[in-house]
Motif scaffolding. Structure first.
Motif, mmCIF file in Angstrom:
data_model
loop_
_atom_site.group_PDB
_atom_site.id
_atom_site.type_symbol
_atom_site.label_atom_id
_atom_site.label_comp_id
_atom_site.label_asym_id
_atom_site.label_seq_id
_atom_site.Cartn_x
_atom_site.Cartn_y
_atom_site.Cartn_z
ATOM 1 N N PRO A 33 -10.080 3.678 -7.963
ATOM 2 C CA PRO A 33 -9.236 3.563 -9.147
ATOM 3 C C PRO A 33 -7.750 3.632 -8.789
ATOM 4 C CG PRO A 33 -10.259 5.716 -9.060
ATOM 5 C CD PRO A 33 -10.852 4.907 -7.951
ATOM 6 N N ARG A 34 -6.938 2.956 -9.569
ATOM 7 C CA ARG A 34 -5.500 2.930 -9.336
ATOM 8 C C ARG A 34 -4.925 4.298 -9.714
ATOM 9 N NH1 ARG A 34 -1.138 -0.358 -12.709
ATOM 10 N NH2 ARG A 34 0.534 -0.358 -11.170
ATOM 11 N N PRO A 35 -4.024 4.859 -8.911
ATOM 12 C CA PRO A 35 -3.448 6.162 -9.250
ATOM 13 C C PRO A 35 -2.633 6.081 -10.549
ATOM 14 C CG PRO A 35 -2.412 5.254 -7.283
ATOM 15 C CD PRO A 35 -3.519 4.350 -7.651
ATOM 16 N N ASN A 36 -2.563 7.185 -11.260
ATOM 17 C CA ASN A 36 -1.832 7.173 -12.518
ATOM 18 C C ASN A 36 -0.321 7.107 -12.292
ATOM 19 O OD1 ASN A 36 -1.037 9.734 -11.823
ATOM 20 N ND2 ASN A 36 -2.346 10.754 -13.301
#
Length: 54
Positions: free
Chosen positions: A39-42
């Motif tokens: 998942p893409r980091p926030n």
């Protein structure tokens, strides 16, 4: 703030029928498939990484 009381309080007796049984719960762990993309980091994580690069 006042100091400690000179007369200690006694133990609190629990109400009848109250029990201290522990219920097991899942800790939020999730199994991920090996082929799932990471998942893409926030936004906060991305900003912190950019700040660290400077």
């Amino acid at each position: 703030m006042s100091g400690p009381s000179s007369t200690p309080r006694g133990e609190h007796t629990p109400r009848p029928g109250a029990r201290w049984e522990t219920a097991l719960r899942l800790g939020g762990e999730q199994l991920a498939d090996d082929h799932t993309p990471t998942p893409r980091p926030n936004r906060a994580t991305r900003r912190a990484a950019r700040r660290k690069q400077r």
